[in-house]
Design a protein around this motif. Structure first.
Motif, PDB file in Angstrom:
ATOM      1  N   ASN A 115      -7.488   4.401  -1.204  1.00  0.00           N
ATOM      2  CA  ASN A 115      -8.251   3.596  -0.110  1.00  0.00           C
ATOM      3  C   ASN A 115      -8.752   2.021  -0.177  1.00  0.00           C
ATOM      4  O   ASN A 115      -8.459   1.666  -1.539  1.00  0.00           O
ATOM      5  CB  ASN A 115      -9.734   4.525   0.169  1.00  0.00           C
ATOM      6  CG  ASN A 115      -9.420   5.804   0.507  1.00  0.00           C
ATOM      7  OD1 ASN A 115      -8.925   6.139   1.597  1.00  0.00           O
ATOM      8  ND2 ASN A 115      -9.808   6.875  -0.318  1.00  0.00           N
ATOM      9  N   GLN A 116      -9.101   1.533   0.615  1.00  0.00           N
ATOM     10  CA  GLN A 116      -9.496   0.085   0.622  1.00  0.00           C
ATOM     11  C   GLN A 116     -10.786   0.335  -0.384  1.00  0.00           C
ATOM     12  O   GLN A 116     -11.606   0.959  -0.316  1.00  0.00           O
ATOM     13  CB  GLN A 116      -9.969  -0.469   1.823  1.00  0.00           C
ATOM     14  CG  GLN A 116      -8.956  -0.733   2.758  1.00  0.00           C
ATOM     15  CD  GLN A 116      -7.976  -2.052   2.536  1.00  0.00           C
ATOM     16  OE1 GLN A 116      -8.594  -2.972   1.669  1.00  0.00           O
ATOM     17  NE2 GLN A 116      -6.860  -2.089   3.027  1.00  0.00           N
ATOM     18  N   LYS A 142      -3.370  12.739   1.643  1.00  0.00           N
ATOM     19  CA  LYS A 142      -3.506  11.621   2.757  1.00  0.00           C
ATOM     20  C   LYS A 142      -4.496  10.536   2.418  1.00  0.00           C
ATOM     21  O   LYS A 142      -4.291   9.298   2.725  1.00  0.00           O
ATOM     22  CB  LYS A 142      -3.999  12.173   4.008  1.00  0.00           C
ATOM     23  CG  LYS A 142      -2.846  13.335   4.703  1.00  0.00           C
ATOM     24  CD  LYS A 142      -3.320  14.000   5.965  1.00  0.00           C
ATOM     25  CE  LYS A 142      -2.612  14.864   6.576  1.00  0.00           C
ATOM     26  NZ  LYS A 142      -2.918  15.554   7.843  1.00  0.00           N
ATOM     27  N   ASN A 143      -5.692  10.823   1.632  1.00  0.00           N
ATOM     28  CA  ASN A 143      -6.627   9.652   1.238  1.00  0.00           C
ATOM     29  C   ASN A 143      -6.484   9.565  -0.419  1.00  0.00           C
ATOM     30  O   ASN A 143      -7.579   9.327  -0.699  1.00  0.00           O
ATOM     31  CB  ASN A 143      -7.954  10.126   1.785  1.00  0.00           C
ATOM     32  CG  ASN A 143      -8.072  10.390   3.291  1.00  0.00           C
ATOM     33  OD1 ASN A 143      -7.751   9.495   3.947  1.00  0.00           O
ATOM     34  ND2 ASN A 143      -8.524  11.398   3.639  1.00  0.00           N
ATOM     35  N   GLU A 185      -2.825  -4.407   8.036  1.00  0.00           N
ATOM     36  CA  GLU A 185      -3.417  -2.880   7.713  1.00  0.00           C
ATOM     37  C   GLU A 185      -4.331  -2.762   9.182  1.00  0.00           C
ATOM     38  O   GLU A 185      -4.469  -1.586   9.553  1.00  0.00           O
ATOM     39  CB  GLU A 185      -4.402  -2.989   6.664  1.00  0.00           C
ATOM     40  CG  GLU A 185      -3.322  -2.771   5.435  1.00  0.00           C
ATOM     41  CD  GLU A 185      -4.220  -2.942   4.096  1.00  0.00           C
ATOM     42  OE1 GLU A 185      -5.437  -2.994   4.142  1.00  0.00           O
ATOM     43  OE2 GLU A 185      -3.574  -2.734   2.939  1.00  0.00           O
ATOM     44  N   CYS A 202      -8.988   4.563  -6.103  1.00  0.00           N
ATOM     45  CA  CYS A 202      -8.401   6.124  -6.045  1.00  0.00           C
ATOM     46  C   CYS A 202      -9.677   7.119  -6.532  1.00  0.00           C
ATOM     47  O   CYS A 202      -9.956   6.935  -7.630  1.00  0.00           O
ATOM     48  CB  CYS A 202      -7.469   6.066  -7.031  1.00  0.00           C
ATOM     49  SG  CYS A 202      -6.666   7.589  -7.033  1.00  0.00           S
ATOM     50  N   SER A 251     -14.278  -0.567  -1.790  1.00  0.00           N
ATOM     51  CA  SER A 251     -15.322  -0.750  -1.017  1.00  0.00           C
ATOM     52  C   SER A 251     -16.201  -1.797  -1.005  1.00  0.00           C
ATOM     53  O   SER A 251     -16.957  -2.360  -0.216  1.00  0.00           O
ATOM     54  CB  SER A 251     -16.412   0.525  -1.233  1.00  0.00           C
ATOM     55  OG  SER A 251     -16.796   0.258  -2.655  1.00  0.00           O
ATOM     56  N   SER A 266      -3.915   0.352  11.884  1.00  0.00           N
ATOM     57  CA  SER A 266      -4.969   1.363  12.179  1.00  0.00           C
ATOM     58  C   SER A 266      -5.278   1.329  13.575  1.00  0.00           C
ATOM     59  O   SER A 266      -5.609   2.292  14.046  1.00  0.00           O
ATOM     60  CB  SER A 266      -6.292   0.801  11.389  1.00  0.00           C
ATOM     61  OG  SER A 266      -6.730  -0.415  11.837  1.00  0.00           O
ATOM     62  N   TYR A 300       0.754  -1.274   0.196  1.00  0.00           N
ATOM     63  CA  TYR A 300       0.130   0.094   0.031  1.00  0.00           C
ATOM     64  C   TYR A 300       0.899   1.227  -0.090  1.00  0.00           C
ATOM     65  O   TYR A 300       0.528   2.259  -0.590  1.00  0.00           O
ATOM     66  CB  TYR A 300      -0.841  -0.014   1.218  1.00  0.00           C
ATOM     67  CG  TYR A 300      -1.644   1.157   1.544  1.00  0.00           C
ATOM     68  CD1 TYR A 300      -2.860   1.686   0.676  1.00  0.00           C
ATOM     69  CD2 TYR A 300      -1.382   2.075   2.518  1.00  0.00           C
ATOM     70  CE1 TYR A 300      -3.517   2.811   1.035  1.00  0.00           C
ATOM     71  CE2 TYR A 300      -2.035   3.410   2.485  1.00  0.00           C
ATOM     72  CZ  TYR A 300      -3.114   3.757   1.739  1.00  0.00           C
ATOM     73  OH  TYR A 300      -3.854   4.931   1.990  1.00  0.00           O
ATOM     74  N   TYR A 306      -8.036  -1.863  -4.206  1.00  0.00           N
ATOM     75  CA  TYR A 306      -7.838  -0.518  -3.634  1.00  0.00           C
ATOM     76  C   TYR A 306      -8.979   0.336  -4.742  1.00  0.00           C
ATOM     77  O   TYR A 306      -8.894   0.166  -5.790  1.00  0.00           O
ATOM     78  CB  TYR A 306      -6.527   0.056  -3.769  1.00  0.00           C
ATOM     79  CG  TYR A 306      -5.568  -0.679  -2.390  1.00  0.00           C
ATOM     80  CD1 TYR A 306      -5.841  -0.197  -1.263  1.00  0.00           C
ATOM     81  CD2 TYR A 306      -4.717  -1.584  -2.798  1.00  0.00           C
ATOM     82  CE1 TYR A 306      -5.157  -0.844  -0.174  1.00  0.00           C
ATOM     83  CE2 TYR A 306      -3.745  -2.192  -1.982  1.00  0.00           C
ATOM     84  CZ  TYR A 306      -3.970  -2.127  -0.580  1.00  0.00           C
ATOM     85  OH  TYR A 306      -3.446  -2.812   0.217  1.00  0.00           O
ATOM     86  N   THR A 337       0.883   3.953  -2.968  1.00  0.00           N
ATOM     87  CA  THR A 337       0.717   5.438  -2.709  1.00  0.00           C
ATOM     88  C   THR A 337       1.965   6.356  -3.199  1.00  0.00           C
ATOM     89  O   THR A 337       1.759   7.213  -3.854  1.00  0.00           O
ATOM     90  CB  THR A 337       0.387   5.593  -1.046  1.00  0.00           C
ATOM     91  OG1 THR A 337      -0.958   4.642  -0.808  1.00  0.00           O
ATOM     92  CG2 THR A 337       0.146   7.143  -0.977  1.00  0.00           C
TER      93      THR A 337
END
Length: 602
Positions: free
Chosen positions: A38-39, A34-35, A531, A50, A41, A535, A5, A48, A9
């Motif tokens: 993401n995982q 920063k985002n 991950e 974007c 959905s 978190s 990841y 992932y 990124t």
């Protein structure tokens, strides 16, 4: 997949900056990077997602899908990204779905099996071993029995400490025991009245006796003027170091400590006691420093700090009282002294970089005030962090505070004993139904592991901020998100792995491959473990790990029920046993992080 990841990124950021972000917009990009990724959905969307193109469309006033098409083209030209991604697909108005290469995931599976942390990376700070994290938890009071309120603090604090230890931090587990204060005046006075001839007689007193002893001394303090006067004089003697008072105080503390240690032994909790009394020598300097920095003010005879942004019902600033009108100190003074000591460099402090306080939600305002004063006094270094980890109440199934039928708070020792007893009853019924014979040693150990594990997991699986309803029936069930369900799944996997010992040559085999949809679902779930751990380090929510484990067990059980593991050709068998091996490793490690022992059979 935390390493993957981070690499992904990094490459996405590089491509964005080189191709789409103009110089005059770089500052705006800093606010949204920063985002960036993401995982996904949903599983069908890939690994992932974007969504940056939707954000960029507002900045550049362009169609997001056009930006996505341009961005994906540039990404495909990046060799490093091509080595990571199997596919980059545009969906909807401008989402980019990212699917990782299969061989990359297989390599991670092999690597994680060999890794003692099942793929969880050490803290990415090069000096992680030098970073000390203090977890302040449990914190019972002398002459009082531990109850269900202490259960949450103890279990949550222990799990958080274990997670930081796994990540490679130096962790100091502190038990801030309530072993000082004005209540000891009446306790010692009562003790001297009862055992004036020989204080050693207190060795015969149990913690239950001490509780009654406390109640009796409190009743005398409230009703007997002469006793109250002597109790207050006793506080002065204690604080001035009177030998007989100190001896009585130590005897009281030692008797309570025996009970605490017994509970910690049952729960398998490692913690260093450092009571309020430890910080007593530093209280005077707290007053002096706050006065010197012109933070402390006198109000109605008391010395306090008026808090910014915290007001009473009338809208006036709330005071944090540091020294009472009668000259005594209180909890805030002690907590400030503890916080300052913990951040100070050795040998005059603990040299911590992060302090985590695990207490009930009712103390949130107290700690908010303490942290504010500490920041205004510059006692928290700029590169350090302090967190309050609040938790809600333990309730009965009626939604009310958990108590006995008589209305008393349930003793923690009784609650744990009851859980072990019920786990044993369930186990004996199951053995009888299956016509199985097991030794008494097996029955006792299994009952304890299930009983204690069920209590811990029921607590940790809840969002700690909310109240939760305590139910033996639910927590001991073999179905649902419970410790027995996880342990049962682990026993199933361990049985497979024992019969089919996986050696390193098999794990390293180049012939390992996967084709079944349920195999890939299990693989992706296994690779999310790191991950989840990272978190929790950030938000201090252990229930994330419980939710992950429940989903992992569900994924494995679907895989086990629908995919043949042993009656297949050798390469496929090795490939699937590799997944069994990593699932067992991840489950065992995760249960350990939750403070729950594993079982080979149940």
């Amino acid at each position: 997949m935390q390493v993957i990841y981070q690499e992904l990124t990094k490459r996405f950021e590089e491509t964005l900056l080189e191709s789409l972000i103009k110089n005059e917009k770089k500052e705006e990009f800093e606010n949204i990077r920063k985002n960036l990724i993401n995982q996904a959905s949903k599983e069908e969307f890939g690994d992932y997602q974007c969504n940056i193109c939707l954000v960029l469309s507002k900045i550049y006033k362009r169609n997001p899908r056009e930006i996505a098409i341009e961005f994906v083209q540039k990404l495909k030209e990046n060799k490093e990204i091509s080595n990571l991604c199997e596919a980059l697909e545009i969906a909807g108005p401008g989402f980019i779905n990212i699917k990782l290469k299969n061989n990359l995931l297989i390599a991670k599976i092999k690597s994680n099996i060999k890794c003692p942390r099942a793929g969880v990376p050490l803290s990415n700070n090069n000096s992680h071993s030098q970073k000390k994290v203090i977890v302040d938890f449990s914190s019972p009071n002398i002459a009082k029995e531990m109850h269900v309120g202490h259960l949450r603090s103890t279990i949550i604090g222990d799990s958080i400490a274990k997670i930081f230890e796994l990540r490679g931090y130096t962790v100091l587990r502190l038990n801030h025991v309530g072993d000082w204060g004005t209540q000891f005046g009446m306790l010692i006075t009562q003790l001297k009245d009862l055992y004036s001839s020989d204080l050693r007689e207190i060795d015969k007193i149990t913690i239950s006796d001490l509780v009654e002893f406390y109640k009796a001394s409190k009743k005398r303090f409230d009703n007997e003027t002469e006793f109250k006067k002597r109790s207050r004089e006793e506080v002065v003697k204690l604080q001035s170091g009177d030998k007989k008072s100190i001896k009585a105080w130590k005897l009281l503390c030692n008797q309570s400590r025996k009970e605490f240690d017994e509970i910690y032994k049952i729960l398998n909790i490692k913690i260093k006691e450092r009571g309020e009394s430890f910080y007593n020598p530093f209280l005077k300097s707290i007053i002096e420093d706050l006065t010197f920095k012109k933070i402390l003010v006198e109000d109605q005879g008391a010395k306090c700090v008026f808090l910014h942004g915290m007001t009473n019902k009338e809208g006036n600033p709330l005071p944090l009282i540091i020294k009472k009108k009668d000259g005594g100190f209180n909890y805030a003074t002690t907590d400030l002294a503890a916080l300052r000591y913990r951040f100070r460099k050795e040998p005059h402090g603990d040299n911590a970089t992060r302090i985590i306080y695990v207490t009930d939600h009712g103390q949130s305002n107290h700690f908010a005030g303490v942290f504010q004063v500490a920041k205004r006094a510059n006692w928290i270094p700029e590169d350090c962090e302090v967190n309050h980890v609040p938790f809600g109440l333990v309730q009965g199934i009626d939604g009310k505070k958990l108590k006995t039928r008589e209305g008393d708070i349930i003793k923690l020792k009784d609650l744990l004993s009851e859980s072990i007893k019920r786990a044993k009853e369930d186990l004996l019924k199951r053995l009888e139904k299956e016509s199985r014979f097991e030794t008494e040693e097996f029955i006792l150990n299994t009952s304890k592991v299930i009983g204690i594990g069920a209590v811990k997991y029921a607590d940790l699986s809840q969002n700690r901020i909310t109240n939760y309803q305590f139910s033996f029936e639910k927590m001991l069930s073999l179905n649902g998100n419970t410790a027995p369900y996880l342990l049962y799944t682990l026993v199933r996997i361990s049985g497979i792995n024992r019969k089919n010992n996986m050696n390193e040559d098999a794990v390293n085999s180049e012939s390992i491959a996967y084709s079944h949809d349920l195999e890939w679902k299990l693989i992706r779930k296994l690779l999310k473990f790191d991950e989840v751990i990272v978190s929790i380090e950030k938000d201090l929510m252990p229930n994330r790990l419980c939710n992950y484990l429940f989903e992992l067990c569900q994924s494995f059980n679907r895989f086990y029920d629908q995919v043949s593991i042993l009656k297949v050709e050798m390469n496929t068998k090795i490939s699937r046993l590799t997944l069994c091996a990593l699932t067992e490793k991840t489950l065992k490690l995760s249960l350990e992080l939750l403070g729950i022992d594993s079982l080979e059979r149940m």
